[in-house]
Design a protein around this motif. Structure first.
Motif, PDB file in Angstrom:
ATOM      1  N   ASN A  11       6.271 -10.335  -8.061  1.00 38.27           N
ATOM      2  CA  ASN A  11       5.538  -9.155  -8.512  1.00 38.27           C
ATOM      3  C   ASN A  11       6.125  -7.883  -7.893  1.00 38.27           C
ATOM      4  O   ASN A  11       6.278  -6.854  -8.567  1.00 38.27           O
ATOM      5  CB  ASN A  11       4.059  -9.297  -8.143  1.00 38.27           C
ATOM      6  CG  ASN A  11       3.189  -8.272  -8.829  1.00 38.27           C
ATOM      7  OD1 ASN A  11       3.093  -8.247 -10.045  1.00 38.27           O
ATOM      8  ND2 ASN A  11       2.550  -7.424  -8.044  1.00 38.27           N
ATOM      9  N   SER A  12       6.457  -7.950  -6.611  1.00 40.22           N
ATOM     10  CA  SER A  12       7.061  -6.795  -5.933  1.00 40.22           C
ATOM     11  C   SER A  12       8.468  -6.518  -6.448  1.00 40.22           C
ATOM     12  O   SER A  12       8.863  -5.361  -6.601  1.00 40.22           O
ATOM     13  CB  SER A  12       7.099  -7.035  -4.417  1.00 40.22           C
ATOM     14  OG  SER A  12       5.793  -7.108  -3.885  1.00 40.22           O
TER      15      SER A  12
ATOM     16  N   ASN B 251       3.603  -6.831   0.130  1.00 36.82           N
ATOM     17  CA  ASN B 251       3.284  -7.165  -1.260  1.00 36.82           C
ATOM     18  C   ASN B 251       1.945  -6.565  -1.677  1.00 36.82           C
ATOM     19  O   ASN B 251       1.791  -6.094  -2.807  1.00 36.82           O
ATOM     20  CB  ASN B 251       3.273  -8.682  -1.447  1.00 36.82           C
ATOM     21  CG  ASN B 251       4.657  -9.288  -1.306  1.00 36.82           C
ATOM     22  OD1 ASN B 251       5.637  -8.753  -1.805  1.00 36.82           O
ATOM     23  ND2 ASN B 251       4.749 -10.402  -0.603  1.00 36.82           N
TER      24      ASN B 251
ATOM     25  N   LYS C  64       1.317  -3.782  -4.565  1.00 41.55           N
ATOM     26  CA  LYS C  64       0.259  -3.911  -5.573  1.00 41.55           C
ATOM     27  C   LYS C  64      -0.554  -2.615  -5.654  1.00 41.55           C
ATOM     28  O   LYS C  64      -0.939  -2.174  -6.743  1.00 41.55           O
ATOM     29  CB  LYS C  64      -0.666  -5.086  -5.232  1.00 41.55           C
ATOM     30  CG  LYS C  64      -0.147  -6.458  -5.614  1.00 41.55           C
ATOM     31  CD  LYS C  64      -1.251  -7.493  -5.358  1.00 41.55           C
ATOM     32  CE  LYS C  64      -0.857  -8.876  -5.823  1.00 41.55           C
ATOM     33  NZ  LYS C  64      -1.963  -9.846  -5.597  1.00 41.55           N
TER      34      LYS C  64
ATOM     35  N   ASP D 123       1.483  -0.163  -7.649  1.00 40.54           N
ATOM     36  CA  ASP D 123       1.468  -0.544  -9.062  1.00 40.54           C
ATOM     37  C   ASP D 123       0.200  -0.056  -9.756  1.00 40.54           C
ATOM     38  O   ASP D 123       0.242   0.550 -10.840  1.00 40.54           O
ATOM     39  CB  ASP D 123       1.551  -2.073  -9.170  1.00 40.54           C
ATOM     40  CG  ASP D 123       2.543  -2.537 -10.227  1.00 40.54           C
ATOM     41  OD1 ASP D 123       3.020  -1.694 -11.007  1.00 40.54           O
ATOM     42  OD2 ASP D 123       2.846  -3.741 -10.267  1.00 40.54           O
TER      43      ASP D 123
ATOM     44  N   ARG E 185      -8.276  -2.404  -6.371  1.00 42.03           N
ATOM     45  CA  ARG E 185      -7.503  -2.909  -5.242  1.00 42.03           C
ATOM     46  C   ARG E 185      -8.338  -3.403  -4.070  1.00 42.03           C
ATOM     47  O   ARG E 185      -7.941  -4.346  -3.379  1.00 42.03           O
ATOM     48  CB  ARG E 185      -6.547  -1.801  -4.738  1.00 42.03           C
ATOM     49  CG  ARG E 185      -5.417  -1.505  -5.682  1.00 42.03           C
ATOM     50  CD  ARG E 185      -4.574  -2.734  -6.004  1.00 42.03           C
ATOM     51  NE  ARG E 185      -4.075  -3.375  -4.799  1.00 42.03           N
ATOM     52  CZ  ARG E 185      -4.052  -4.689  -4.619  1.00 42.03           C
ATOM     53  NH1 ARG E 185      -4.513  -5.522  -5.525  1.00 42.03           N
ATOM     54  NH2 ARG E 185      -3.570  -5.179  -3.488  1.00 42.03           N
TER      55      ARG E 185
ATOM     56  N   GLY F 246       1.507 -13.005  -6.430  1.00 40.93           N
ATOM     57  CA  GLY F 246       1.116 -11.832  -7.213  1.00 40.93           C
ATOM     58  C   GLY F 246       1.243 -12.037  -8.700  1.00 40.93           C
ATOM     59  O   GLY F 246       1.341 -11.075  -9.478  1.00 40.93           O
TER      60      GLY F 246
END
Length: 386
Positions: free
Chosen positions: A56-57, A300, A304, A307, A333, A385
């Motif tokens: 995901n990262s 990570n 997120k 993002d 989050r 993720g």
């Protein structure tokens, strides 16, 4: 007076990613950073601070244009992960089970930062103010007025706190934290290994704390040793030969023969901001939350945050600077960060208990987890993720 849409305090991994993402959306952005990262040379020794970067990262770093630059420096992909307390009761994860080429990458934090900084010049609407630090921030009707250590004042519609666990932005905004000390320290030790184990990361639990191995490029690795502050202080004062002897006794045979290259240590603390935002200011990464580094999820979670904030600002269009946008970011989050913090704390506390019934139950649990197919995959997907 200089005016920007966004001022990002902190040019580390999370701050740099935030600045790039907002610049891509056409906003005028200033990044405040006190120290420029040291440039990369292939012959340099590995840094002690490394992160396990999830797919995901990686996807975020690719969108920001930084991943190609990072790959040109040095990374270490890994395919397998193993965790155990008793050698016969292991949980194993493999990228093949997920139909993936790899589970993630181990990358030095500085190299991730450098990869992001190398993209700054592509955006004329992004200004890097370095070396510069914020010394005061005052809320205004239009956002924030920021005073810098060189006497300048700049104004912004949104002040982003990506300035670490002791965030000056968080303090200036009057946002409180919930925090406690784990009463343990963490020692990082870079080693040169004889065994070619560079596609696997592993973690062994002991009553005094975990012992972990993170692969690095070449025949190198990062050892992570959790223990009491007194014990870590004692280890830190040892010669390389004495430390080698202690590692040989306290780490599993999977490590094989090795040579100690460098080491450092830091205390373990947990912090969570009571709010992620106030009108005109928002917190990301370690400024909003720190986590036990047990599973290497810190950066990570920070990515997120980036993002989601980028998504909410882009979705809002011209009305991006209003509190409802920042509230939407926090609502998305905060639960995830809290779940990961609590999950790591539960895992950490459970495996630090030396009572025989608890010890038996957790080893049975690890053995069962090895054979729970879908549940094991789901746990791994969440950690990655996905």
């Amino acid at each position: 007076m200089e005016q920007y849409d966004v001022v990002v305090a902190g040019g580390g991994m999370v701050g740099a990613a935030t600045a790039l993402g907002l610049a891509q959306q056409g906003l005028t952005v200033a990044v405040l950073e006190g120290t420029e990262p040291k440039s990369f040379q292939s012959e340099q020794p590995m840094d002690l601070r490394v992160s396990a970067i999830s797919p995901n990262s990686v996807a975020l770093l690719m969108r920001l244009g930084a991943w190609a630059s990072i790959l040109q420096m040095r990374v270490c992909p890994f395919k397998r992960l193993e965790t155990w307390e008793h050698p016969e009761c292991r949980t194993r994860f493999n990228a093949d089970e997920m139909n993936l080429d790899r589970l993630g990458y181990i990358v030095e934090n500085r190299i991730i930062q450098l990869g992001l900084w190398q993209q700054f010049d592509d955006y004329p609407n992004l200004s890097l103010l370095c070396p510069t630090r914020m010394i005061r921030a005052e809320a205004t009707e239009a956002g924030y007025l920021v005073e810098l250590d060189d006497g300048r004042q700049i104004s912004t519609r949104l002040l982003v706190g990506a300035d670490g666990a002791n965030s000056q932005v968080r303090q200036q905004a009057g946002i409180g934290i919930t925090a406690w000390d784990y009463r343990q320290h963490c020692m990082l030790i870079n080693v040169e290994t004889a065994l070619p184990q560079q596609d696997m990361t592993w973690q062994m639990f002991t009553p005094r704390g975990p012992r972990s191995f993170l692969p690095l490029p070449g025949h190198q690795g990062s050892l992570v040793w959790y223990d009491s502050p007194q014990r870590i202080k004692q280890l830190s004062a040892m010669s390389a030969e004495q430390l080698h002897e202690q590692i040989s006794v306290n780490f599993p045979k999977e490590l094989g023969e090795f040579k100690v290259l460098s080491h450092g240590s830091f205390p373990l603390t947990r912090r969570h901001a009571q709010n992620y935002y106030k009108p005109g200011v928002v917190l990301l990464g370690d400024a909003a939350h720190t986590i036990n580094p047990l599973a290497g999820q810190g950066v990570n979670l920070g990515f997120k945050d980036v993002d989601v904030l980028l998504h909410e600002i882009e979705k809002a269009g011209k009305e991006w600077a209003v509190p409802s946008v920042l509230k939407a970011y926090e609502c998305r989050r905060r639960p995830d960060n809290l779940l990961m913090q609590s999950g790591m704390d539960f895992f950490y506390t459970t495996f630090s208990n030396s009572l025989l019934p608890v010890k038996l139950m957790r080893n049975v649990g690890l053995k069962l987890a090895e054979h729970t197919g879908p549940l094991k995959k789901q746990a791994l997907k969440y950690a990655m993720g996905m």
